[in-house]
Design an enzyme around this catalytic site. Structure first.
Site, PDB file in Angstrom:
ATOM      1  N   HIS A 104       2.801 -47.270 -18.022  1.00 61.16           N
ATOM      2  CA  HIS A 104       1.929 -47.395 -16.966  1.00 61.16           C
ATOM      3  C   HIS A 104       1.459 -48.866 -16.783  1.00 61.16           C
ATOM      4  O   HIS A 104       0.426 -49.415 -17.689  1.00 61.16           O
ATOM      5  CB  HIS A 104       0.530 -46.546 -17.414  1.00 61.16           C
ATOM      6  CG  HIS A 104      -0.480 -46.699 -16.307  1.00 61.16           C
ATOM      7  ND1 HIS A 104      -1.106 -45.444 -15.905  1.00 61.16           N
ATOM      8  CD2 HIS A 104      -0.968 -47.700 -15.676  1.00 61.16           C
ATOM      9  CE1 HIS A 104      -1.942 -46.086 -14.793  1.00 61.16           C
ATOM     10  NE2 HIS A 104      -2.017 -47.155 -14.665  1.00 61.16           N
ATOM     11  N   GLU A 201     -10.281 -56.920  -7.931  1.00 64.83           N
ATOM     12  CA  GLU A 201      -9.393 -57.102  -6.720  1.00 64.83           C
ATOM     13  C   GLU A 201      -9.257 -58.394  -6.185  1.00 64.83           C
ATOM     14  O   GLU A 201      -8.324 -58.835  -5.608  1.00 64.83           O
ATOM     15  CB  GLU A 201     -10.038 -56.031  -5.479  1.00 64.83           C
ATOM     16  CG  GLU A 201      -9.921 -54.601  -6.044  1.00 64.83           C
ATOM     17  CD  GLU A 201     -10.588 -53.553  -5.352  1.00 64.83           C
ATOM     18  OE1 GLU A 201     -11.442 -53.919  -4.343  1.00 64.83           O
ATOM     19  OE2 GLU A 201     -10.481 -52.364  -5.828  1.00 64.83           O
ATOM     20  N   PHE A 204      -6.426 -59.874  -8.270  1.00 70.30           N
ATOM     21  CA  PHE A 204      -5.252 -59.461  -7.465  1.00 70.30           C
ATOM     22  C   PHE A 204      -4.663 -60.160  -6.298  1.00 70.30           C
ATOM     23  O   PHE A 204      -3.768 -60.614  -6.092  1.00 70.30           O
ATOM     24  CB  PHE A 204      -5.369 -58.072  -7.091  1.00 70.30           C
ATOM     25  CG  PHE A 204      -4.690 -57.013  -8.270  1.00 70.30           C
ATOM     26  CD1 PHE A 204      -3.446 -57.099  -8.691  1.00 70.30           C
ATOM     27  CD2 PHE A 204      -5.438 -56.318  -9.169  1.00 70.30           C
ATOM     28  CE1 PHE A 204      -2.742 -56.104  -9.933  1.00 70.30           C
ATOM     29  CE2 PHE A 204      -4.872 -55.536 -10.054  1.00 70.30           C
ATOM     30  CZ  PHE A 204      -3.729 -55.478 -10.495  1.00 70.30           C
ATOM     31  N   HIS A 286      -2.209 -48.106  -1.817  1.00 74.66           N
ATOM     32  CA  HIS A 286      -3.558 -48.170  -1.996  1.00 74.66           C
ATOM     33  C   HIS A 286      -4.416 -46.991  -1.600  1.00 74.66           C
ATOM     34  O   HIS A 286      -4.141 -46.500  -0.413  1.00 74.66           O
ATOM     35  CB  HIS A 286      -4.425 -49.290  -1.429  1.00 74.66           C
ATOM     36  CG  HIS A 286      -5.516 -49.864  -2.056  1.00 74.66           C
ATOM     37  ND1 HIS A 286      -7.026 -49.256  -1.820  1.00 74.66           N
ATOM     38  CD2 HIS A 286      -5.828 -50.856  -2.866  1.00 74.66           C
ATOM     39  CE1 HIS A 286      -7.790 -49.837  -2.630  1.00 74.66           C
ATOM     40  NE2 HIS A 286      -7.178 -50.805  -3.187  1.00 74.66           N
ATOM     41  N   GLY A 319      -5.581 -48.193  -6.917  1.00 72.98           N
ATOM     42  CA  GLY A 319      -7.058 -48.745  -6.413  1.00 72.98           C
ATOM     43  C   GLY A 319      -8.077 -47.960  -7.122  1.00 72.98           C
ATOM     44  O   GLY A 319      -7.835 -46.934  -7.809  1.00 72.98           O
ATOM     45  N   HIS A 349      -2.516 -41.788 -10.563  1.00 72.23           N
ATOM     46  CA  HIS A 349      -3.678 -42.075 -11.192  1.00 72.23           C
ATOM     47  C   HIS A 349      -4.632 -41.063 -10.957  1.00 72.23           C
ATOM     48  O   HIS A 349      -4.810 -40.774  -9.838  1.00 72.23           O
ATOM     49  CB  HIS A 349      -4.086 -43.478 -10.617  1.00 72.23           C
ATOM     50  CG  HIS A 349      -3.554 -44.444 -10.972  1.00 72.23           C
ATOM     51  ND1 HIS A 349      -2.338 -45.190 -10.674  1.00 72.23           N
ATOM     52  CD2 HIS A 349      -3.965 -45.710 -11.948  1.00 72.23           C
ATOM     53  CE1 HIS A 349      -2.195 -46.134 -11.259  1.00 72.23           C
ATOM     54  NE2 HIS A 349      -3.129 -46.624 -11.938  1.00 72.23           N
ATOM     55  N   GLU A 352      -9.778 -41.286 -13.461  1.00 71.15           N
ATOM     56  CA  GLU A 352     -10.127 -42.697 -14.022  1.00 71.15           C
ATOM     57  C   GLU A 352     -11.546 -42.902 -13.445  1.00 71.15           C
ATOM     58  O   GLU A 352     -11.777 -43.863 -12.506  1.00 71.15           O
ATOM     59  CB  GLU A 352      -9.316 -43.865 -13.560  1.00 71.15           C
ATOM     60  CG  GLU A 352      -9.519 -45.117 -13.933  1.00 71.15           C
ATOM     61  CD  GLU A 352      -8.568 -46.370 -13.362  1.00 71.15           C
ATOM     62  OE1 GLU A 352      -8.036 -46.207 -12.521  1.00 71.15           O
ATOM     63  OE2 GLU A 352      -8.965 -47.396 -13.838  1.00 71.15           O
ATOM     64  N   HIS A 377      -4.389 -42.247 -16.561  1.00 69.89           N
ATOM     65  CA  HIS A 377      -5.401 -42.429 -17.278  1.00 69.89           C
ATOM     66  C   HIS A 377      -5.929 -41.193 -17.880  1.00 69.89           C
ATOM     67  O   HIS A 377      -6.199 -40.922 -18.776  1.00 69.89           O
ATOM     68  CB  HIS A 377      -6.628 -43.079 -16.313  1.00 69.89           C
ATOM     69  CG  HIS A 377      -6.405 -44.431 -15.970  1.00 69.89           C
ATOM     70  ND1 HIS A 377      -6.351 -45.308 -17.178  1.00 69.89           N
ATOM     71  CD2 HIS A 377      -5.772 -45.143 -14.889  1.00 69.89           C
ATOM     72  CE1 HIS A 377      -6.104 -46.442 -16.580  1.00 69.89           C
ATOM     73  NE2 HIS A 377      -5.839 -46.610 -15.340  1.00 69.89           N
ATOM     74  N   ASP A 434      -1.750 -50.769 -18.700  1.00 73.19           N
ATOM     75  CA  ASP A 434      -2.298 -50.996 -17.378  1.00 73.19           C
ATOM     76  C   ASP A 434      -2.295 -52.330 -16.637  1.00 73.19           C
ATOM     77  O   ASP A 434      -1.136 -52.360 -15.836  1.00 73.19           O
ATOM     78  CB  ASP A 434      -3.780 -50.652 -17.236  1.00 73.19           C
ATOM     79  CG  ASP A 434      -4.114 -49.863 -15.936  1.00 73.19           C
ATOM     80  OD1 ASP A 434      -3.186 -49.724 -15.039  1.00 73.19           O
ATOM     81  OD2 ASP A 434      -5.276 -49.593 -15.579  1.00 73.19           O
ATOM     82  N   ASP A 435      -2.810 -53.280 -16.980  1.00 73.85           N
ATOM     83  CA  ASP A 435      -3.057 -54.586 -16.166  1.00 73.85           C
ATOM     84  C   ASP A 435      -3.010 -55.811 -17.424  1.00 73.85           C
ATOM     85  O   ASP A 435      -4.022 -56.387 -17.520  1.00 73.85           O
ATOM     86  CB  ASP A 435      -4.030 -54.820 -15.066  1.00 73.85           C
ATOM     87  CG  ASP A 435      -3.924 -53.744 -14.349  1.00 73.85           C
ATOM     88  OD1 ASP A 435      -2.936 -53.690 -13.282  1.00 73.85           O
ATOM     89  OD2 ASP A 435      -4.569 -52.866 -14.317  1.00 73.85           O
TER      90      ASP A 435
HETATM   91 ZN   LIG Z   1      -3.036 -48.277 -13.325  1.00 66.93          ZN
END
Ligand SMILES: [Zn+2]
Ligand SMILES: *[C@@H]1O[C@H](CO)[C@@H](O)[C@H](O)[C@H]1NC(C)=O
Ligand SMILES: *[C@@H]1O[C@H](CO)[C@@H](O)[C@H](O)[C@H]1NC(C)=O
Ligand SMILES: *[C@@H]1O[C@H](CO)[C@@H](O)[C@H](O)[C@H]1NC(C)=O
Ligand SMILES: *[C@@H]1O[C@H](CO)[C@@H](O)[C@H](O)[C@H]1NC(C)=O
Ligand SMILES: *[C@@H]1O[C@H](CO)[C@@H](O)[C@H](O)[C@H]1NC(C)=O
Ligand SMILES: *[C@@H]1O[C@H](CO)[C@@H](O)[C@H](O)[C@H]1NC(C)=O
Length: 509
Positions: A104, A201, A204, A286, A319, A349, A352, A377, A434-435
């Site tokens: 992920h 956001e 990103f 999204h 998102g 996802h 979350e 998540h 994740d990020d």
């Molecule tokens: Zn994610």
């Protein structure tokens, strides 16, 4: 007198209890229960080899030291905990450990922002503008790019740097727009979920213009794989928006180009690093979009899946879940593939959120209705006994991303993360990041640290880590023959990891 009576009282306490017939529970029974419960947790049923047991003993000592700290890292916000984590011997061990797969991770948040600034923004023709609300946007262009709504005039970065007294300051400023990471107090900078998501956001969007420049995209994918490889991750499944990319003259390349470039870059990377297994793509869209756009996205994903079956793994909606539409709104679009007899695996996802009982809170059950392969998540899973049962019964693994959930304000102290319960029950789950670039994390090791130390402490052992790594291959999208190949490659890596650390423990004695 007191002194004389004392021993008498003590003897009487014991013998009097016995005389009264008070019996304690059978210690063997207790031992049995403790063992039974321990066997339920992740890795609890694995039998460790004598060599693994030696490494485990060493690990246990390190864990005892970690638990005795007053500044216990999983209890702190990751931005404060990171320096402590990075100095921890457990972290060094986790870095060296072959962790299997990252299942992920999002494109655009795979590569640390230092590389984006020091490498990408130093290329020629890089323009930047400042938005109304303190973010930036980038564009590479042979001439001045077209003006952008709600952004200042474009400045060529090369020129801006030439006119700047302190370029380090400027670069640090740019870096701070591309990540949530901050040296300041995160509780003050991000007081609410709304604020942190807005900044997320914006970061990103700032990254978007850099990474979608075609020549950068190639290097970005390569650098992303390389950063995970250096963290001893051998396979990655990337959630990817698959945007069109652009060239200096403003012309654009299709989504097919994006997937093809991803595929070729990955192949080349594997050729150069034969102990890296590869990467696949989960197309994402999204969840804030309307039904007609999501329908188009599902059709597009089917097309890509048919054209690049080796690289494409499936589809997902991304998102912020709380402000996006519930999955059920898209039921017709998501039923299209099955209706046409087409297999488009889903990797939704879901859960979350900490908004109980809302429409969005139903997403996990809906994801399961749509035969999702895994759940991204699943933070809300404990509050949904049926979803939890189905996920366990059908082997639908939960992708747990501890640092992400903490930075995005679902949980403060990671010891209270719901996945601590799931781990203790041996629920099918994997650990992912994740990020990572948005959170100042790198690869998987930071998240593995939080999961290993925070979700179970001394209850965890080397077996927990081993099973988490094996889970990441077992629950990957790879077909059975490739899973087998990947698992045997991982096993070889694992064996040398154990041997090397055995030598390490002996050297220290
Ligand atoms: Zn994610
Ligand atoms: C950026 O990275 C690429 C490859 O990843 C490398 O070839 C290039 O020299 C780097 N450029 C700068 C300015 O660091
Ligand atoms: C920033 O701007 C965007 C659009 O221009 C807007 O949607 C958003 O609410 C703004 N955020 C803040 C924090 O002002
Ligand atoms: C851009 O700014 C104008 C005026 O400040 C505002 O009315 C408009 O909503 C903004 N547009 C976007 C997309 O944020
Ligand atoms: C530039 O700023 C950085 C960070 O604020 C500082 O450490 C450095 O000394 C400054 N350099 C110069 C030349 O002023
Ligand atoms: C869906 O959203 C797109 C882009 O915002 C818009 O152009 C389109 O009209 C919308 N469609 C419907 C049916 O609302
Ligand atoms: C989910 O799987 C079931 C059983 O295989 C099947 O009947 C159903 O059509 C699938 N649903 C979707 C949306 O793919």
């Amino acid at each position: 007198m007191e002194l004389q009576r004392h021993p008498v009282v003590v003897t009487c306490l014991l013998s009097c209890f016995l005389a009264l017939g008070i019996s304690v529970p059978d210690p063997r029974k207790r031992e049995e229960l403790i063992k039974l419960e321990a066997s339920m947790r992740i890795g609890g049923h694995l039998r460790l080899s004598p060599e693994e047991q030696q490494v485990d003993a060493q690990l246990r000592k390190l864990m005892q030291e970690e638990m005795a700290r007053t500044d216990f890292p999983p209890a702190l916000h990751f931005f404060k905990a990171r320096p402590l984590i990075r100095r921890s011997p457990i972290y060094s061990l986790l870095q060296k450990m072959p962790k299997g797969a990252a299942l992920h991770v999002h494109d655009f948040a795979m590569v640390d922002v230092e590389w984006l600034v020091r490498n990408v923004t130093y290329r020629s023709h890089c323009y930047m503008c400042f938005t109304d609300n303190h973010s930036v946007r980038f564009s590479f262009s042979s001439g001045l790019p077209k003006p952008r709504l709600n952004c200042s005039a474009w400045t060529l970065l090369e020129q801006l740097r030439a006119q700047t007294v302190n370029v380090t300051d400027l670069d640090n400023g740019i870096m701070s727009k591309l990540t949530l990471w901050t040296e300041e107090d995160p509780e003050i900078v991000y007081p609410s979920q709304d604020v942190v998501w807005e900044r997320f956001e914006q970061a990103f969007l700032a990254t978007f213009g850099l990474v979608t420049y075609a020549p950068v995209f190639k290097d970005y994918v390569r650098e992303g794989l390389s950063q995970f490889y250096r963290d001893n991750v051998m396979y990655v499944e990337v959630r990817a928006l698959l945007p069109e990319t652009y060239e200096l003259d403003g012309s654009t390349n299709s989504k097919e180009w994006t997937v093809k470039t991803f595929q070729e870059t990955t192949r080349q990377f594997v050729e150069e690093h034969p102990d890296f297994f590869g990467a696949r793509v989960i197309a994402t869209f999204h969840r804030g979009a309307n039904v007609s756009l999501v329908t188009l996205a599902v059709q597009e994903a089917m097309k890509l899946q048919a054209e690049f079956p080796e690289t494409m793994a499936g589809f997902d909606l991304v998102g912020r879940e709380d402000t996006g539409s519930p999955l059920w709104l898209f039921r017709e679009a998501l039923s299209l593939p099955a209706a046409q007899g087409f297999n488009l695996p889903y990797f939704f996802h879901a859960g979350e959120t900490d908004h109980e009982g809302t429409e969005v809170d139903q997403n996990m059950l809906d994801a399961l209705l749509f035969n999702t392969s895994r759940i991204g998540h699943g933070f809300a899973l404990l509050r949904h006994p049926l979803a939890k049962k189905l996920s366990r019964m059908n082997g639908v693994a939960i992708e747990v991303c501890p640092i992400s959930n903490q930075v995005l304000k679902l949980v403060k102290d990671l010891r209270n993360h719901p996945a601590a319960v799931l781990m203790s029950e041996g629920h099918p789950l994997v650990i992912s990041s994740d990020d990572p670039s948005m959170f100042g994390a790198s690869g998987l090791s930071d998240d593995f640290y939080e999961a290993f130390v925070g979700f179970g402490g001394l209850g965890n052992n080397l077996g927990s880590l081993k099973e988490l790594a094996m889970n990441s291959i077992r629950y990957s999208s790879l077909p059975p023959n490739l899973q087998e190949k990947c698992m045997s490659m991982w096993q070889t890596k694992w064996n040398s990891f154990v041997t090397e650390n055995l030598q390490g423990t002996q050297a220290e004695l």
